[in-house]
Each structure stands twice: as C-alpha cells, then as structure tokens.
Motif scaffolding. Sequence first.
Motif, PDB file in Angstrom:
ATOM      1  N   MET B   1       0.728  -1.121   0.049  1.00  0.00           N
ATOM      2  CA  MET B   1       0.012  -0.065   0.092  1.00  0.00           C
ATOM      3  C   MET B   1       0.948   1.129   0.149  1.00  0.00           C
ATOM      4  O   MET B   1       1.766   1.253   0.642  1.00  0.00           O
ATOM      5  CB  MET B   1      -0.770   0.063   1.199  1.00  0.00           C
ATOM      6  N   VAL B  18       1.145  -3.212   4.564  1.00  0.00           N
ATOM      7  CA  VAL B  18       0.413  -2.684   5.860  1.00  0.00           C
ATOM      8  C   VAL B  18       0.998  -3.618   6.955  1.00  0.00           C
ATOM      9  O   VAL B  18       1.001  -4.749   6.782  1.00  0.00           O
ATOM     10  CB  VAL B  18      -1.139  -2.762   5.699  1.00  0.00           C
ATOM     11  N   TYR B  61       5.712   1.396  15.422  1.00  0.00           N
ATOM     12  CA  TYR B  61       4.857   2.537  15.004  1.00  0.00           C
ATOM     13  C   TYR B  61       4.341   2.301  13.480  1.00  0.00           C
ATOM     14  O   TYR B  61       5.448   1.955  12.622  1.00  0.00           O
ATOM     15  CB  TYR B  61       5.386   3.877  14.969  1.00  0.00           C
ATOM     16  N   ALA B  62       3.385   1.916  13.390  1.00  0.00           N
ATOM     17  CA  ALA B  62       2.856   1.556  12.014  1.00  0.00           C
ATOM     18  C   ALA B  62       3.192   2.607  11.034  1.00  0.00           C
ATOM     19  O   ALA B  62       2.918   3.498  10.941  1.00  0.00           O
ATOM     20  CB  ALA B  62       1.332   1.224  11.871  1.00  0.00           C
ATOM     21  N   HIS B  64       1.969   3.243   7.982  1.00  0.00           N
ATOM     22  CA  HIS B  64       1.102   3.803   7.334  1.00  0.00           C
ATOM     23  C   HIS B  64       0.320   4.888   8.155  1.00  0.00           C
ATOM     24  O   HIS B  64      -0.403   5.886   7.592  1.00  0.00           O
ATOM     25  CB  HIS B  64      -0.141   2.978   6.656  1.00  0.00           C
ATOM     26  N   ALA B  65       0.404   4.648   9.552  1.00  0.00           N
ATOM     27  CA  ALA B  65      -0.065   5.854  10.478  1.00  0.00           C
ATOM     28  C   ALA B  65       0.581   7.074  10.344  1.00  0.00           C
ATOM     29  O   ALA B  65       0.290   8.051  10.777  1.00  0.00           O
ATOM     30  CB  ALA B  65       0.073   5.217  11.762  1.00  0.00           C
ATOM     31  N   ALA B  66       1.766   7.026   9.592  1.00  0.00           N
ATOM     32  CA  ALA B  66       2.604   8.468   9.374  1.00  0.00           C
ATOM     33  C   ALA B  66       2.328   9.024   8.110  1.00  0.00           C
ATOM     34  O   ALA B  66       2.834  10.019   7.766  1.00  0.00           O
ATOM     35  CB  ALA B  66       3.970   8.150   9.643  1.00  0.00           C
ATOM     36  N   GLU B  67       1.094   8.599   7.325  1.00  0.00           N
ATOM     37  CA  GLU B  67       0.683   9.192   6.091  1.00  0.00           C
ATOM     38  C   GLU B  67       0.573  10.813   6.273  1.00  0.00           C
ATOM     39  O   GLU B  67      -0.199  11.056   7.215  1.00  0.00           O
ATOM     40  CB  GLU B  67      -0.737   8.586   5.672  1.00  0.00           C
TER      41      GLU B  67
END
Lengths: 290, 152
Positions: B1, B18, B61-62, B64-67
Amino acid sequence: MDFRRAETTDEILSLLSELGPDAAILAGGTDLMVQYLRGEVAPRVLLHIEGVSELRGVRLVDDVLEIGTATTHRDVGSDHQIRTHLPGLAEAARQVGGFQTQAVGTVGGNICNASPAADTVPPLLVADAEALLVSSRGSRVVPLGRFLLGRRRTGRRPDELLAAIRARPLPSGSGETYLKVGRRGGMEVAIVGLAARVGFSGETITDVRLAVCSMAPTPLRLPEAEQTLVGTRGEPEAVAAAAAAILEATEPIDDARATAAYRRRLVEPLVGEAMRICRRRARGEEVAWN
Amino acid sequence: MELSFTVNGTKVAVDVPVGTTLLQVLRDELGLTGAKEVCTEGECGACTVIVDGRPLDACIYAAHAAEGAAVTTVEGLADGDRLSSLQAAFVEAGSVQCGFCTPGFLVMATHILSTHEEVSEDRIRRDLVGNLCRCTGYAQIVDAVLAAGRRP
Ligand SMILES: Cc1cc2nc3c(=O)[nH]c(=O)nc-3n(C[C@H](O)[C@H](O)[C@H](O)COP(=O)(O)OP(=O)(O)OC[C@H]3O[C@@H](n4cnc5c(N)ncnc54)[C@H](O)[C@@H]3O)c2cc1C
Ligand code: FES
Ligand code: FES
C-alpha cells in the motif's frame, strides 16, 4: 492486511459495522503493534483512529469528567482539569512506560488492551469510572469494573468503539494517589499498583476507595478492604486489616517481574503510604508527584 | 500500500505492505539508517524519531499511521556539516561510546530542549527514561544535554 484511516467518529462506526471482528482499532499502537510483530494477533484491517480529534481531550460535563479515549498519556498527565479533579489518574499516566510510550499511547488503548497491569485503570476505578461504548446501533454506558472481564478480555462488542470514559471528580476534603512499584523508577510494568481516594472528617476516615492492578487477572476495586478503614484514623491495625482484606480478594501470581509472595508483602506498606499521602493532600499539602 | 510523508523536510513516497513499521521504511526503503533497530518492542528508544512533534519509537509505529506526517530523524538534526549544539555537546562531553544508542538520545533530547525554556537535570533524567545506554552510565549524556540547554 488493509489500512483504513478514520477522521471522524462516524467514519469509525461505519467501518466497524462493515468489518466487525476483522478490524483492529489502532490508536497509538504501543500494545497492538507489539502484539502484531510478535505474531500474537493477525487482524485483516488496521483501523487508525489517532487522527480523530473528537476522541481527544477532557471536558467537565454536569460535574463529571469526560475523557476522550484517544487522549494520550502525556496529555492526560499534563491536563489541568485532570490534575485537579483526577490527580491519581494524572499520576498514573505519567508512569506508563517512557516518554515515547506516553507520547502516543492512549487511555482507550490502555483500557481495551485489558492488561492486569494497566496503570490508568485503578485510579479510574476509584473515581467510579464508566465506559461510553458507541456503535452505529446506538450507545451504552457500562461501569468500568464490569467492562473488564479478564486478561485481554473486555465486554466490547466487535462493532463498538470505546469513545469516552466518565469519571467522578475528587470531592473536596478528600485526597487521592496512585502508587506503583516497579524494579526501576520508569519504563516498568507494575509489580503492584494501588490507587486510593480517601475522604476525611478531621482525622477520621469517612470514605475510602481502593483499587489495585497486577494482583488479579484484571485491576479490581476492593470494597471489603475499604470498609475496614472507614471510621478509623488509618492507624497501623486498620491498615493491616485492610491489607488482609485485599489479599483475601486478590490472587497474585509469580511471573518474570516478581513472586506472588513479594506482591503480597507490598500491599500493607502501600496501603499505609497511600493513607498518609491522601491525608496530606486532603489538607491541601503538596505531596510530590511520583 | 502506498504511503507518503515528509522526512527531514523532503517529501518521500514508498509502497510497502500494511504492518511494516516506520523504522523499516526509514532504514530499508529510504536508506536512513540513523535510527537504530535494537529491541523492536518499544523498550530501548534507539529508534526514536519525531512524528508531527511527538517523539516515538519507530520500531512499533505502523508506517501507514505516518501518512502525510512530518518526520524528523537524527539525519535531520545537523545543518549540512554543522552539528547542532546538542550534537556538538555530545562530542565534547564524551557521550558516545559504541554509539548505538546515540541517535535515539539525540532525537529525544532535541525534543526535550525544543519544548523547554530551561531544563533541569531531574527533567532530563525523567524524560530520557525510555532511552537505554549499555555503555556510558548516562552521566556524560545528561551532562551534554545540560550543556546544550545552557547555550542560546
Ligand atoms: C515499552 C512499553 C512500555 C509500556 N509500559 C506500560 C506501563 O508502564 N503501564 C501500562 O499500563 N502500559 C504500558 N504499556 C502498554 C501500552 O503502552 C498502554 O497500554 C497504552 O495505553 C496503549 O495505548 P495505545 O493507544 O498505544 O493502544 P493500541 O496499541 O493502539 O491499542 C490497544 C488495544 O486497544 C484497542 N483499542 C484502542 N483504542 C480503542 C478504542 N477507542 N475503542 C476500542 N478499542 C480500542 C486496540 O484495538 C487494541 O486491541 C507499555 C508499552 C510499551 C511498548
Ligand atoms: S528498537 Fe525501538 S525501542 Fe528499541
Ligand atoms: S554508547 Fe553504547 S549503548 Fe550507549
């Protein structure tokens, strides 16, 4: 695995009703990501809620403090209303992990992860906290003590979001504290944690609430122990009786952090220390934050 | 992703599964190997980076949470060849032995200094509790942060 980012509570609820148990709510991820990386959980979708501003912050509504569940431990620990009205919770939030854990870890995550050692739970239990659960079908309010069912088990239904926690402010003439024993001063999961909220009339204890963590599969309120202290001055015999009642109501275990015997030994001195701190705080004295 | 964010002021875009952590993206996709991988459980702070003003452990920390976020890593602290005053203080105070913990301490202490007008030793020791060092015994690290805090 898929990743969905919600911006509003309504978006979370519609995604939860669509995905049900396939979705794992991702707040700060300090529990969920560790479990995922260890292979303990394998959700199909991560539903990211850190960006939902409606779920952050603290409000005083009709004499009840309502805490958004995506509020981080750092924000809880520095919030003026929490430090005034729920000082035990502020003290607990400042002792969760390290700075990096507190900067992203949330109250909602701490509760829903349902660890026996969850630091924010004992101070919430002594404040008669209630969990506000919402789904696209409606909402319900459950006492926090009944929401926590066991280690890693809560009464949350798969389409529900824990949206807020409601807690009763510290009454005047009362003092509150959260005491945590670990192997070092920070970055420690509690060997034992004790929250106390104590009301006084002169020297006499008129009202007591006690709750512990790391002494049973879930953090617990301790009504029998509370009763042994009411009407006393918190003298050593009363503290010993309260500690005996706590040991009666709990079942500490041996684990990598400490033995059950050590946990049992800690209870009496912790109760005594909590009574001393609460008494001084009830008089308005500053007693240093842990 | 797909995922895009800003790192040390530069826009980046990657395509990773992900569940990939922010640390894996920084090190393996972007070649930013300053943040270290040690415990991968949030215990040691060697992977500390700042995401939208919050210092966090990138190993848990994921990504994709930092998008869309602004990420600062240790590579972003110096100005070209000019060390930040904190980095210079680390060199002067002898705060680096094996150096594995150093990037995490630098990022965390940069955050502490940028959010306080004045810092006490007590504050520094408390706020660095999530950063472990196996070599120095911490005293030289605390000294460096105190020294950098005294500089304008
Ligand atoms: C190094 C380290 C040290 C730690 N030290 C401590 C400590 O000292 N004391 C302590 O108590 N904990 C500690 N923890 C555990 C953790 O940091 C806390 O429990 C934290 O509060 C979890 O919050 P989070 O936002 O990161 O949760 P997440 O990991 O995002 O979520 C945790 C669980 O709750 C669910 N969830 C999250 N928010 C909601 C919501 N609003 N509604 C429904 N479900 C939700 C998630 O799906 C997941 O199952 C530590 C963790 C680490 C990595
Ligand atoms: S590598 Fe991230 S905290 Fe240790
Ligand atoms: S200098 Fe070696 S771990 Fe800190």
